[in-house]
Enzyme design. Structure first.
Site, PDB file in Angstrom:
ATOM      1  N   GLY A 152       1.923   2.332  10.406  1.00 40.86           N
ATOM      2  CA  GLY A 152       2.966   3.479  10.576  1.00 40.86           C
ATOM      3  C   GLY A 152       3.785   3.822  11.830  1.00 40.86           C
ATOM      4  CB  SER A 177       4.767  -1.828  11.871  1.00 41.26           C
ATOM      5  OG  SER A 177       4.164  -0.397  11.804  1.00 41.26           O
ATOM      6  CD  GLU A 195      -3.918  -2.202   7.021  1.00 46.26           C
ATOM      7  OE1 GLU A 195      -2.817  -2.607   6.638  1.00 46.26           O
ATOM      8  OE2 GLU A 195      -4.368  -1.247   6.801  1.00 46.26           O
ATOM      9  CG  ASN A 255      -1.747   1.309   1.398  1.00 44.11           C
ATOM     10  OD1 ASN A 255      -1.833   1.958   0.366  1.00 44.11           O
ATOM     11  ND2 ASN A 255      -2.467   1.401   2.432  1.00 44.11           N
ATOM     12  CG  HIS A 295      -6.013   2.196   4.984  1.00 42.98           C
ATOM     13  ND1 HIS A 295      -5.517   3.324   5.674  1.00 42.98           N
ATOM     14  CD2 HIS A 295      -5.013   1.205   4.778  1.00 42.98           C
ATOM     15  CE1 HIS A 295      -4.422   2.695   6.260  1.00 42.98           C
ATOM     16  NE2 HIS A 295      -3.843   1.621   5.564  1.00 42.98           N
ATOM     17  CD  GLU A 305      -2.878   5.669   6.400  1.00 44.05           C
ATOM     18  OE1 GLU A 305      -3.062   5.667   5.301  1.00 44.05           O
ATOM     19  OE2 GLU A 305      -2.109   5.115   7.063  1.00 44.05           O
ATOM     20  CE  LYS A 347      -0.253   3.312   4.451  1.00 46.48           C
ATOM     21  NZ  LYS A 347      -0.233   3.561   5.898  1.00 46.48           N
TER      22      LYS A 347
HETATM   23  P1  PGA Z   1       2.597   0.266   7.652  1.00 46.66           P
HETATM   24  O1  PGA Z   1       0.967   0.539   6.872  1.00 46.66           O
HETATM   25  O2  PGA Z   1       2.923  -1.024   7.178  1.00 46.66           O
HETATM   26  O3  PGA Z   1       3.221   1.350   7.284  1.00 46.66           O
HETATM   27  O4  PGA Z   1       2.125   0.306   9.033  1.00 46.66           O
HETATM   28  C1  PGA Z   1       0.323  -0.531   6.470  1.00 46.66           C
HETATM   29  C2  PGA Z   1      -1.004  -0.121   6.021  1.00 46.66           C
HETATM   30  O5  PGA Z   1      -1.514   1.054   6.173  1.00 46.66           O
HETATM   31  O6  PGA Z   1      -1.668  -0.743   5.024  1.00 46.66           O
END
Ligand code: PGA
Length: 255
Positions: free
Chosen positions: A176, A216, A170, A13, A98, A100, A15
């Site tokens: 993140g 992560s 998630e 992803n 997601h 976000e 982003k």
């Molecule tokens: P991350 O993001 O691996 O940077 O924690 C995962 C995601 O939001 O899909």
């Protein structure tokens, strides 16, 4: 059911990262790094990188995902992209719901469901994200949140359509942040999601569903997370921007 009978899927992803020029560089590094993958490999790219990604990955084992789509086929929805625009552009998968999007762009269980249905109708394979915040976990509400989001996202979706769905767990507190859920926590919630799907569709549909962990995931923790019976893959943010890290996670899922 034996986990090896489910498709192992690693999806990046990206982003809101990578201009077209940067995307070309990243994909050039990724193609040789994942060419021997024993799992499905997907990159989730910004809309403006879709053409570059689709062209460059033709004839490779890398599949392309978008990071959202709208639920209407067309119309006065400034700034939105319809699902059939994505399929026409050669996109196969779409990340939906997601955290976000839920946190910053007012996505609700209802809009995630509408987008998921529109994506399926257009022939896309949705990667539907669910996950609790730290406050929700600490208040003892993790199970209720996961159940509400999973049931909400899958409303009016048939057992047959479930073949084209991937669910990603998630935990918002692990995205993140460098904070990963422990393998046991990831395994527990992915198992919970499978049991919710079993209640909705029966055990056979639940057993065939690919459930990813995201938050992560990196080359160091991937083996342990992916060893969990109910963790069938990963949705990878930060580490998907580094070809060798992403390839190492793909290799872990290929074992
Ligand atoms: P991350 O993001 O691996 O940077 O924690 C995962 C995601 O939001 O899909």
């Amino acid at each position: 059911m034996d986990k090896s009978k489910r498709a192992a899927i690693i999806a990046g992803n990206w982003k809101m990262n990578k201009t077209q020029a940067e995307a070309k560089e990243l994909i050039s590094g990724l193609i040789p790094a994942v060419k021997d993958a024993g799992c499905t490999v997907i990159i989730g790219v910004p809309f403006t990188d879709i053409n570059v990604a689709v062209e460059m990955t033709k004839g490779t084992n890398i599949h392309v995902a978008a990071q959202n789509c709208h639920f209407k086929e067309s119309g006065a929805y400034t700034g939105e992209i319809a699902a059939n625009m994505l399929t026409e552009a050669g996109v196969e998968y779409v990340i939906l719901g997601h955290s976000e999007r839920r946190q910053y762009f007012a996505e609700t269980d209802e809009t995630v469901n509408l987008r998921t249905r529109a994506a399926l109708a257009a022939g896309l394979k949705p990667i539907v994200c669910v996950g609790e915040t730290l406050d929700e976990r600490e208040a003892g509400n993790m199970e209720a949140v996961i159940e509400r989001q999973t049931v909400g996202a899958l409303k009016d979706i048939s057992a047959d359509e479930m073949k084209n769905i991937i669910v990603a767990y998630e935990p918002v507190w692990a995205i993140g942040t460098g904070k990963t859920a422990t393998a046991d926590q990831a395994g527990e919630v992915c198992g919970l999601i499978r049991s919710i799907v079993a209640k909705l569709y029966g055990q056979a549909v639940a057993d065939a569903l690919t459930i990813q962990y995201g938050g992560s995931m990196n080359p160091k923790n991937a083996d342990e997370l992916l060893a969990q019976t109910d963790v069938d893959g990963g949705l990878i943010g930060g580490a998907s921007l580094k070809p060798l890290d992403f390839a190492a996670i793909v290799a872990a899922a290929s074992k």
